[in-house]
Write a protein that holds these residues in place. Structure first.
Motif, PDB file in Angstrom:
ATOM      1  N   ILE A  59       0.835  -1.204   0.000  1.00 17.10           N
ATOM      2  CA  ILE A  59       0.000   0.000   0.000  1.00 17.10           C
ATOM      3  C   ILE A  59       0.874   1.259   0.000  1.00 17.10           C
ATOM      4  N   ARG A  60       1.846   1.288   0.895  1.00 12.60           N
ATOM      5  CA  ARG A  60       2.728   2.460   0.972  1.00 12.60           C
ATOM      6  C   ARG A  60       3.518   2.653  -0.334  1.00 12.60           C
ATOM      7  N   GLU A  61       4.026   1.558  -0.882  1.00 13.11           N
ATOM      8  CA  GLU A  61       4.864   1.638  -2.076  1.00 13.11           C
ATOM      9  C   GLU A  61       4.085   2.045  -3.323  1.00 13.11           C
ATOM     10  N   HIS A  62       2.796   1.739  -3.372  1.00 14.57           N
ATOM     11  CA  HIS A  62       1.998   1.980  -4.576  1.00 14.57           C
ATOM     12  C   HIS A  62       0.956   3.086  -4.409  1.00 14.57           C
ATOM     13  N   LYS A  63       1.082   3.858  -3.332  1.00 14.31           N
ATOM     14  CA  LYS A  63       0.062   4.877  -3.043  1.00 14.31           C
ATOM     15  C   LYS A  63      -0.007   5.979  -4.096  1.00 14.31           C
ATOM     16  N   ASP A  64       1.048   6.154  -4.863  1.00 16.74           N
ATOM     17  CA  ASP A  64       1.046   7.187  -5.902  1.00 16.74           C
ATOM     18  C   ASP A  64       0.764   6.619  -7.296  1.00 16.74           C
ATOM     19  N   GLU A  65       0.665   5.293  -7.401  1.00 17.86           N
ATOM     20  CA  GLU A  65       0.500   4.658  -8.709  1.00 17.86           C
ATOM     21  C   GLU A  65      -0.902   4.118  -8.945  1.00 17.86           C
ATOM     22  N   ILE A  66      -1.555   3.641  -7.914  1.00 17.46           N
ATOM     23  CA  ILE A  66      -2.866   2.993  -8.048  1.00 17.46           C
ATOM     24  C   ILE A  66      -3.938   3.992  -7.622  1.00 17.46           C
ATOM     25  N   THR A  67      -4.870   4.241  -8.509  1.00 12.68           N
ATOM     26  CA  THR A  67      -5.885   5.278  -8.295  1.00 12.68           C
ATOM     27  C   THR A  67      -6.620   5.119  -6.971  1.00 12.68           C
ATOM     28  N   ALA A  68      -7.054   3.919  -6.647  1.00 12.10           N
ATOM     29  CA  ALA A  68      -7.801   3.702  -5.400  1.00 12.10           C
ATOM     30  C   ALA A  68      -6.961   4.106  -4.188  1.00 12.10           C
ATOM     31  N   LEU A  69      -5.691   3.778  -4.202  1.00 10.90           N
ATOM     32  CA  LEU A  69      -4.818   4.147  -3.083  1.00 10.90           C
ATOM     33  C   LEU A  69      -4.603   5.651  -3.035  1.00 10.90           C
ATOM     34  N   GLN A  70      -4.441   6.281  -4.186  1.00  6.60           N
ATOM     35  CA  GLN A  70      -4.311   7.744  -4.219  1.00  6.60           C
ATOM     36  C   GLN A  70      -5.527   8.389  -3.563  1.00  6.60           C
TER      37      GLN A  70
END
Length: 180
Positions: free
Chosen positions: A9-20
Motif C-alpha cells: 500500500i505504501r509503495e503503490h500509493k502514488d501509482e494505483i488510483t484507489a490508493l491515491q
C-alpha cells in the motif's frame, strides 16, 4: 502477509488510483468501482497473489477483536474497508456493506429533522435500495436507475416521482455520506 500488504500500500500509493484516493483526506473525489477493481487486479498478480478474503482472514487471525462482521461472502467493495484498516484510518475492519448500513442509519435519523414530512414507506424502500447499491458499487448515478433492482420498481421515473427535484441532491449526499 500483513506486513507485505501494508508495505505494498505504501509503495503503490502514488501509482494505483484507489490508493491515491484513499490517501487523500479529505477525499478529493469519490472512489470508483473501477479504481477498486484496478487495486484488486494489482494485488492478485504475482508476486502477491492476494485476495481480499485471504487478507481479511489474516488480519482476523492476528487482531480478532478488531475484525468485525460476518466472515461469509465477500464482495469487491470490502477491499476499501481492508485498505482503510491497513492504512490505520479505521480502528476496526468492518465489511464495507456494514459500514454503509451504519452510515445510512445515521444519515436517515439525521435527515428526518431536516425534512418537512417524514419519508414514506415507499421512499424509505427506495432509499434502502440506493443504500444497497452504494454498498455493492461504491456509489450511484442517475443512469443506475435504469438497471435492476430499480427498473423493476419503476426506474428513474418512479424515484423522481417519489423525491422530485431533490433527487440529485439526495444522490450526492448519499454518495458522500454512505461510502465515507
Amino acid at each position: 502477509m500483513v506486513q507485505s500488504f501494508e508495505a505494498f500500500i505504501r509503495e503503490h500509493k502514488d501509482e494505483i488510483t484507489a490508493l491515491q484516493l484513499l490517501y487523500s483526506k479529505p477525499y478529493k473525489q469519490r472512489i470508483t468501482f473501477e479504481a477498486v477493481r484496478e487495486l484488486a487486479d494489482a494485488i492478485e498478480k504475482p508476486p502477491y497473489l492476494w485476495n481480499e478474503s485471504q487478507l481479511r482472514n489474516t488480519y482476523a487471525a492476528l487482531e480478532k477483536s478488531r475484525v468485525k462482521g460476518a466472515s461469509g461472502r465477500r464482495i469487491l467493495t470490502d477491499l476499501v474497508s481492508l485498505v482503510r484498516f491497513a492504512m490505520y484510518q479505521d480502528n476496526e475492519l468492518v465489511p464495507f456493506p456494514e459500514r454503509v448500513n451504519a452510515n445510512f442509519r445515521a444519515w436517515f435519523v439525521g435527515a428526518a429533522p431536516r425534512r418537512e414530512k417524514p419519508f414514506t414507506e415507499e421512499q424509505s424502500h427506495w432509499l434502502e435500495m440506493i443504500r444497497d447499491h452504494i454498498a455493492a458499487n461504491l456509489g450511484i448515478e442517475p443512469d443506475d436507475f435504469n438497471y435492476a433492482p430499480f427498473v423493476q420498481a419503476g426506474g428513474l421515473g418512479k424515484v423522481h416521482q417519489l423525491v422530485g427535484d431533490k433527487l440529485t441532491a439526495i444522490i450526492e449526499e448519499l454518495n458522500e455520506t454512505l461510502a465515507a
